[in-house]
Design an enzyme around this catalytic site. Structure first.
Site, mmCIF file in Angstrom:
data_model
loop_
_atom_site.group_PDB
_atom_site.id
_atom_site.type_symbol
_atom_site.label_atom_id
_atom_site.label_comp_id
_atom_site.label_asym_id
_atom_site.label_seq_id
_atom_site.Cartn_x
_atom_site.Cartn_y
_atom_site.Cartn_z
ATOM 1 N N TYR A 226 1.256 -0.740 0.304
ATOM 2 C CA TYR A 226 0.049 0.155 0.408
ATOM 3 C C TYR A 226 0.765 1.227 -0.135
ATOM 4 O O TYR A 226 2.180 1.448 0.519
ATOM 5 C CB TYR A 226 -0.907 -0.021 0.844
ATOM 6 N N PHE A 237 3.064 9.408 3.191
ATOM 7 C CA PHE A 237 2.550 9.547 5.096
ATOM 8 C C PHE A 237 2.965 7.915 5.323
ATOM 9 O O PHE A 237 4.146 8.056 6.744
ATOM 10 C CB PHE A 237 1.479 9.986 5.857
ATOM 11 N N ASP A 238 2.943 6.971 4.507
ATOM 12 C CA ASP A 238 3.038 5.701 4.734
ATOM 13 C C ASP A 238 3.327 5.231 3.298
ATOM 14 O O ASP A 238 2.951 5.082 2.659
ATOM 15 C CB ASP A 238 1.969 4.895 5.529
ATOM 16 N N ILE A 258 -7.934 1.319 10.799
ATOM 17 C CA ILE A 258 -8.572 2.178 10.817
ATOM 18 C C ILE A 258 -9.869 1.966 10.017
ATOM 19 O O ILE A 258 -9.862 1.489 9.356
ATOM 20 C CB ILE A 258 -8.067 3.211 9.725
ATOM 21 N N TYR A 284 -8.227 8.957 11.260
ATOM 22 C CA TYR A 284 -7.677 9.295 12.428
ATOM 23 C C TYR A 284 -7.973 10.007 13.366
ATOM 24 O O TYR A 284 -7.779 10.758 14.523
ATOM 25 C CB TYR A 284 -5.863 9.302 12.005
ATOM 26 N N PHE A 301 -5.773 6.114 0.003
ATOM 27 C CA PHE A 301 -5.279 4.390 -0.518
ATOM 28 C C PHE A 301 -4.637 3.973 -1.395
ATOM 29 O O PHE A 301 -5.803 4.204 -1.984
ATOM 30 C CB PHE A 301 -5.017 4.022 1.428
#
Length: 309
Positions: A226, A237-238, A258, A284, A301
């Site tokens: 992902y 961010f990831d 989440i 979040y 995502f």
């Protein structure tokens, strides 16, 4: 959890008991002194003698029948239960059966060689037992290992993932403001979220590649690749692709991730690439997360559902 249980890992010393044997039923070493009860696929119990064996060994208890054993350097999905054998308390150090699902393990040199040998002889559905003594640690760390104890692993191999990414014909997800490029093969896709378009207020789930596997069920552990970015800014961010492109495992539909993931990925066919636009209340929340994600940010995502167990 697996890395912590293994200590610092590294190659086993050449004197490791059973390390030079290709037999799947090692009869010597500490494994011969241990009694394991319970079927593969459920949390085991182990009976320990009072005398601790500090040298490493392994024994395949059930060889398994699904697929082929994992190859060196490959990834394997497994449940494992670890005990500290000290001849007294023999405490449970941890178990994936208590954590909610299996883990994906990459069989690199950080995994002690004695465990890699067990994986190499065990197919999906099988179980092996291993004593990991201080001789399984790098030589410079052996002197620091606590005396009079060994780690005992009971490992249940769930399966060996056949793919690392979603494969198939990619289509435009059709979400205005977001762009996805899928180069094909195992190459990482490119997600772009730099836009002046307003973010959707509700959860959006769009298929980029439709998989041919079974639909993901709530409570399963899913293996995914992902990337996550913030709507409008293109800030990443990831990303599993940015961390060596090794798939990550999560339990889905049970509140372990989440809400946007729980709601958006249950029901997706395995093998799919899916685009998720997740509003703050399903991400979040007002608190945000870390330095990059504010409480007002919509998260985007791109998720490859590689496998589900």
């Amino acid at each position: 959890m697996f890395a912590a249980a293994c200590g610092s890992g590294g190659d086993a010393a050449t004197s490791t008991t059973g390390a030079s044997s290709s037999a799947s039923s090692a009869s010597s070493g500490g494994v011969a002194e241990l009694q394991v009860t319970g079927a593969a696929g459920a949390k085991p119990t182990v009976a320990f003698p009072s005398k601790v064996v500090e040298s490493s060994s392994f024994k395949v208890l059930t060889p398994g029948t699904a697929g082929e054993p994992v190859k060196p350097g490959g990834s394997v999905v497994a449940n494992f239960t670890v005990f500290t054998w000290d001849g007294k308390e023999n405490k449970l150090a941890g178990s994936t059966y208590d954590e909610g699902g299996p883990q994906v393990i990459t069989l690199n040199e950080q995994v002690p060689e004695i465990l890699r040998k067990g994986f190499a002889e065990t197919k999906g559905g099988g179980r092996f037992l291993s004593v990991v003594g201080k001789d399984a640690l790098p030589k410079e760390q052996q002197a620091q290992a606590p005396p009079g104890q060994s780690q005992v692993f009971v490992v249940d191999v769930v399966g060996v993932p056949a793919e690392k990414t979603a494969k198939g014909t990619a289509s435009d997800p059709g979400l205005k403001g977001v762009k996805v490029e899928s180069p094909g093969g195992d190459a990482a896709p490119k997600l772009t979220t730099k836009t002046k378009e307003k973010a959707p207020k509700d959860l959006v789930v769009k298929t980029v590649i439709k998989g041919t596997g079974p639909a993901v069920k709530s409570g399963q552990s899913i293996l995914v690749q992902y990337a996550g970015k913030i709507w409008g800014s293109d800030v990443e961010f990831d990303s599993s692709w940015s961390r060596g492109a090794q798939p990550i495992m999560f339990q889905i539909g049970t509140g372990k991730v989440i809400k946007g993931w729980d709601q958006g990925l249950v029901g997706v066919p395995v093998g799919s690439r899916v685009l998720l636009s997740i509003p703050p209340d399903l991400g979040y929340g007002k608190a945000g997360s870390g330095e990059k994600i504010k409480g007002t940010d919509t998260l985007v995502f791109l998720v490859d559902v590689v496998a589900a167990y």
